[in-house]
Design an enzyme around this catalytic site. Structure first.
Site, PDB file in Angstrom:
ATOM      1  N   ARG A 221       0.847  -1.187   0.000  1.00  0.00           N
ATOM      2  CA  ARG A 221       0.000   0.000   0.000  1.00  0.00           C
ATOM      3  C   ARG A 221       0.887   1.243   0.000  1.00  0.00           C
ATOM      4  O   ARG A 221       1.957   1.267   0.610  1.00  0.00           O
ATOM      5  CB  ARG A 221      -0.899   0.036   1.245  1.00  0.00           C
ATOM      6  N   HIS A 269      -0.819   0.072  -9.881  1.00  0.00           N
ATOM      7  CA  HIS A 269      -1.497  -0.879  -8.964  1.00  0.00           C
ATOM      8  C   HIS A 269      -1.986  -2.116  -9.736  1.00  0.00           C
ATOM      9  O   HIS A 269      -3.185  -2.418  -9.734  1.00  0.00           O
ATOM     10  CB  HIS A 269      -2.664  -0.186  -8.233  1.00  0.00           C
TER      11      HIS A 269
END
Ligand code: NAP
Ligand code: GLV
Length: 306
Positions: A221, A269
């Protein structure tokens, strides 16, 4: 049984169709404000309103591995939160991380630049022993990544909250084992869940403990990394580069310096995508197992945060 689907940024139709086929007899519908009460939900970053309107939910299935966004919300009392367990993600993560580590170790970016200029230049082979790789988080994804790196004969270290034993991986655990772990590594791969304990964990202090010429691969993250600290350590020469797949703000804003830094590789991502068919099969199997009163893998402990 009534299953509601409430997933941001996801086209609902194929999921609804797949869930209906996998759960014959269940009502499966897309959530809309004011929808009837359901007992199960398939979610990704749902709005708080969805949770407030569905107090009778028994279980929520997150269509990703990380539940940080979900746990920031106020959940219906007693609801079980179940995350995806692999469902085709670990092989993708192993590919992505091995690609990033090998690209750096074998200097493929420099060879690519040479090729574009028509230059035939040989670089001196670098000893693998000088590139020990550390994997933070030895869960479903971290373990697979550590094993894959070991197959390429990198020295591999791993770090987790509780002690682990993995063939070919030197395992460290807990806050007491963290600095020793960092001191062993030149390449650092982050596969921790985002929790209050792990937020900002990739910072000036921790990254400075890595060996000189360190390289970071962040696939967990964005909020694990203090962006300015990485930039300062790159500019100062302690860090050689980074491959980053996750960011504090996504999409990464156009003006962010990561886009233009010569030694940072940015991807949007994509290191381990949610695969629809695999996920539907896993979620439907778990809904059926819970209905039979069985335990399922991947149930999240909200206190622990993962
Ligand atoms: P997981 O199975 O829950 O594994 C988490 C690992 O982190 C465990 O080994 C755990 O230790 C360790 N850990 C947790 N808190 C820790 C702490 N405070 N100190 C040290 N170790 C700690 O999770 P996973 O399925 O491998 O997924 C990991 C993360 O990857 C997800 O949470 C998500 O954020 C990220 N992810 C990213 C993508 C992407 O496309 N970029 C895709 C999927 C997932 P224990 O073994 O002791 O419990
Ligand atoms: C993706 O980031 C996931 O958590 O599955």
């Amino acid at each position: 049984m009534h299953v509601l689907f409430c997933c941001a940024d996801t086209r609902p139709e194929p999921w609804l169709e797949g869930l209906r086929a996998a759960l014959p007899g269940a009502t499966v519908s897309e959530w809309r404000p004011g929808a009837p009460q359901a007992d199960h939900a398939v979610v990704w970053s749902p709005p708080q309103r969805f949770l407030d309107e569905q107090p009778a939910l028994q279980a929520m299935f997150n269509i990703g591995a990380g539940v940080d966004a979900l746990l920031r919300l106020r959940l219906p009392p007693g609801v079980r939160v179940v995350r995806l367990n692999d469902a085709g993600m670990s092989v993708q993560m192993a590919e992505y991380v091995c690609h990033a580590v090998i690209r750096h170790f074998r200097e493929f970016a420099a060879y690519g630049a040479d090729a574009r200029e028509g230059r035939w230049t040989l670089r001196k082979p670098r000893p693998r022993a000088d590139f020990p790789v550390g994997v933070m988080g030895l869960g479903v994804l971290g373990e697979r990544v550590a094993r894959a790196l070991h197959l390429f004969e990198f020295p591999v270290h791993g770090w987790s909250r509780s002690p682990r034993a993995l063939d070919g991986v030197v395992c460290h655990a807990g806050t007491e084992g963290f600095d020793a772990f960092l001191g062993e590594c030149r390449v650092l791969v982050n596969l921790l869940p985002l929790t209050p304990q792990t937020q900002d964990i990739l910072n000036r202090r921790t990254l400075s403990r890595l060996r000189e010429g360190a390289y970071l691969v962040n696939v967990a993250r964005g909020a694990h990394l203090v962006d300015e600290d990485l930039l300062a350590l790159l500019d100062g020469g302690h860090m050689a580069g980074a491959t980053l797949d996750v960011f504090r703000t996504e999409p990464l804003p156009a003006e962010h310096p990561f886009w233009r830094h010569p030694n940072i590789t940015v991807t949007p991502h994509i290191s381990a995508r949610t695969l629809r068919d695999e996920s539907i099969a896993q979620i439907a199997g778990k809904i059926q197992a819970l209905a039979r009163g069985e335990r399922v893998d991947g149930e999240v402990d909200p206190q622990r945060g993962y």
